[in-house]
Design a protein around this motif. Structure first.
Motif, PDB file in Angstrom:
ATOM      1  N   ILE A 287       0.857  -1.183   0.000  1.00 45.56           N
ATOM      2  CA  ILE A 287       0.000   0.000   0.000  1.00 45.56           C
ATOM      3  C   ILE A 287       0.889   1.226   0.000  1.00 45.56           C
ATOM      4  O   ILE A 287       1.847   1.319   0.757  1.00 45.56           O
ATOM      5  CB  ILE A 287      -0.928   0.001   1.228  1.00 45.56           C
ATOM      6  CG1 ILE A 287      -1.929  -1.142   1.084  1.00 45.56           C
ATOM      7  CG2 ILE A 287      -1.637   1.324   1.384  1.00 45.56           C
ATOM      8  CD1 ILE A 287      -2.824  -1.331   2.280  1.00 45.56           C
ATOM      9  N   ASN A 288       0.576   2.176  -0.867  1.00 42.75           N
ATOM     10  CA  ASN A 288       1.367   3.381  -1.001  1.00 42.75           C
ATOM     11  C   ASN A 288       0.702   4.504  -0.227  1.00 42.75           C
ATOM     12  O   ASN A 288      -0.325   5.019  -0.620  1.00 42.75           O
ATOM     13  CB  ASN A 288       1.513   3.750  -2.481  1.00 42.75           C
ATOM     14  CG  ASN A 288       2.522   4.845  -2.693  1.00 42.75           C
ATOM     15  OD1 ASN A 288       3.073   5.391  -1.748  1.00 42.75           O
ATOM     16  ND2 ASN A 288       2.768   5.166  -3.942  1.00 42.75           N
ATOM     17  N   ALA A 289       1.287   4.860   0.917  1.00 40.95           N
ATOM     18  CA  ALA A 289       0.717   5.902   1.762  1.00 40.95           C
ATOM     19  C   ALA A 289       1.840   6.797   2.269  1.00 40.95           C
ATOM     20  O   ALA A 289       2.983   6.390   2.362  1.00 40.95           O
ATOM     21  CB  ALA A 289      -0.030   5.288   2.933  1.00 40.95           C
TER      22      ALA A 289
ATOM     23  N   LEU B 113      -5.147   5.666  -1.513  1.00 41.75           N
ATOM     24  CA  LEU B 113      -6.341   6.133  -0.827  1.00 41.75           C
ATOM     25  C   LEU B 113      -6.013   7.424  -0.091  1.00 41.75           C
ATOM     26  O   LEU B 113      -4.921   7.579   0.441  1.00 41.75           O
ATOM     27  CB  LEU B 113      -6.789   5.067   0.179  1.00 41.75           C
ATOM     28  CG  LEU B 113      -8.033   5.296   1.008  1.00 41.75           C
ATOM     29  CD1 LEU B 113      -9.271   5.393   0.128  1.00 41.75           C
ATOM     30  CD2 LEU B 113      -8.207   4.170   2.017  1.00 41.75           C
ATOM     31  N   ILE B 114      -6.967   8.343  -0.073  1.00 43.51           N
ATOM     32  CA  ILE B 114      -6.823   9.572   0.699  1.00 43.51           C
ATOM     33  C   ILE B 114      -7.820   9.512   1.848  1.00 43.51           C
ATOM     34  O   ILE B 114      -9.015   9.326   1.627  1.00 43.51           O
ATOM     35  CB  ILE B 114      -7.090  10.817  -0.170  1.00 43.51           C
ATOM     36  CG1 ILE B 114      -6.051  10.908  -1.289  1.00 43.51           C
ATOM     37  CG2 ILE B 114      -7.088  12.086   0.691  1.00 43.51           C
ATOM     38  CD1 ILE B 114      -6.348  11.972  -2.333  1.00 43.51           C
TER      39      ILE B 114
ATOM     40  N   THR C  28      -8.039   9.397  -7.153  1.00 43.32           N
ATOM     41  CA  THR C  28      -7.672   8.577  -6.002  1.00 43.32           C
ATOM     42  C   THR C  28      -8.892   8.469  -5.090  1.00 43.32           C
ATOM     43  O   THR C  28      -9.502   9.479  -4.753  1.00 43.32           O
ATOM     44  CB  THR C  28      -6.507   9.222  -5.218  1.00 43.32           C
ATOM     45  OG1 THR C  28      -5.409   9.422  -6.114  1.00 43.32           O
ATOM     46  CG2 THR C  28      -6.073   8.352  -4.054  1.00 43.32           C
ATOM     47  N   PRO C  29      -9.268   7.248  -4.694  1.00 45.01           N
ATOM     48  CA  PRO C  29     -10.428   7.127  -3.813  1.00 45.01           C
ATOM     49  C   PRO C  29     -10.180   7.817  -2.469  1.00 45.01           C
ATOM     50  O   PRO C  29      -9.044   7.912  -2.012  1.00 45.01           O
ATOM     51  CB  PRO C  29     -10.602   5.619  -3.638  1.00 45.01           C
ATOM     52  CG  PRO C  29      -9.372   4.986  -4.137  1.00 45.01           C
ATOM     53  CD  PRO C  29      -8.667   5.964  -5.023  1.00 45.01           C
TER      54      PRO C  29
ATOM     55  N   VAL D 161     -11.706  -0.801  -0.308  1.00 45.84           N
ATOM     56  CA  VAL D 161     -11.651   0.310  -1.262  1.00 45.84           C
ATOM     57  C   VAL D 161     -10.359   0.255  -2.074  1.00 45.84           C
ATOM     58  O   VAL D 161     -10.370   0.437  -3.290  1.00 45.84           O
ATOM     59  CB  VAL D 161     -11.800   1.671  -0.539  1.00 45.84           C
ATOM     60  CG1 VAL D 161     -11.472   2.824  -1.460  1.00 45.84           C
ATOM     61  CG2 VAL D 161     -13.201   1.811   0.031  1.00 45.84           C
ATOM     62  N   ILE D 162      -9.254  -0.025  -1.416  1.00 42.96           N
ATOM     63  CA  ILE D 162      -7.972  -0.102  -2.127  1.00 42.96           C
ATOM     64  C   ILE D 162      -7.982  -1.245  -3.144  1.00 42.96           C
ATOM     65  O   ILE D 162      -7.580  -1.070  -4.295  1.00 42.96           O
ATOM     66  CB  ILE D 162      -6.801  -0.245  -1.129  1.00 42.96           C
ATOM     67  CG1 ILE D 162      -6.609   1.066  -0.372  1.00 42.96           C
ATOM     68  CG2 ILE D 162      -5.518  -0.654  -1.849  1.00 42.96           C
ATOM     69  CD1 ILE D 162      -5.670   0.966   0.813  1.00 42.96           C
ATOM     70  N   LEU D 163      -8.474  -2.405  -2.732  1.00 38.22           N
ATOM     71  CA  LEU D 163      -8.484  -3.545  -3.647  1.00 38.22           C
ATOM     72  C   LEU D 163      -9.431  -3.322  -4.821  1.00 38.22           C
ATOM     73  O   LEU D 163      -9.101  -3.681  -5.956  1.00 38.22           O
ATOM     74  CB  LEU D 163      -8.851  -4.822  -2.891  1.00 38.22           C
ATOM     75  CG  LEU D 163      -7.797  -5.311  -1.889  1.00 38.22           C
ATOM     76  CD1 LEU D 163      -8.297  -6.547  -1.162  1.00 38.22           C
ATOM     77  CD2 LEU D 163      -6.457  -5.551  -2.554  1.00 38.22           C
TER      78      LEU D 163
END
Length: 143
Positions: free
Chosen positions: A4-6, A27-28, A58-59, A117-119
């Motif tokens: 996951i890119n955060a 995700l934001i 971006t969701p 949501v990410i998937l």
């Protein structure tokens, strides 16, 4: 990438600096404390505009934290559930959730929704076609 890119927190900057900070995020999260109206107002007045401008595509999820403090009869200066839902609708968030780390309320639901949501977004990116709309707001309060 498979991870996951955060990145948190976003650093001060503008223009290209901000674009780089939002680039390639999964995700934001738009978070505010329900017992802190100024945190909601700052999010609404500053970060929502930034996130919608630089995080296009971006969701997003809106998160109300410290919801256990809603039970305090001495407090009447809370951000309402309706305001949280309004925030989610305003930004086209996939969900509005409230949680509390103090009481562990809704933390599992929050984690599940984050991953879901990410998937879904990654699958849509792979397929480049999807009927899923991130404009649908799901309210998961659990009460």
């Amino acid at each position: 990438s498979s991870g996951i890119n955060a990145e948190w927190p976003l650093r001060p900057g503008d223009g290209e600096d901000k674009k780089k900070q939002y680039k390639d995020k999964d995700l934001i999260l738009l978070c505010f404390a329900v017992n802190n109206v100024p945190s909601y107002k700052k999010l609404d007045e500053h970060y929502v505009k930034e996130a919608t401008e630089f995080g296009k595509g971006t969701p997003m999820m809106a998160i109300g934290t410290k919801c256990d403090l809603r039970d305090d009869p001495e407090r009447d200066d809370m951000v309402s559930i309706e305001q949280g839902i309004d925030m989610a609708i305003k930004v086209g968030a996939s969900a509005y959730l409230e949680c509390s780390t103090a009481s562990n309320f809704n933390l599992d639901a929050l984690q599940e929704e984050l991953v879901r949501v990410i998937l879904i977004n990654r699958e849509a990116e792979r397929n480049k076609t999807s009927n899923f709309s991130f404009g649908i707001v799901k309210f998961l309060l659990g009460r």
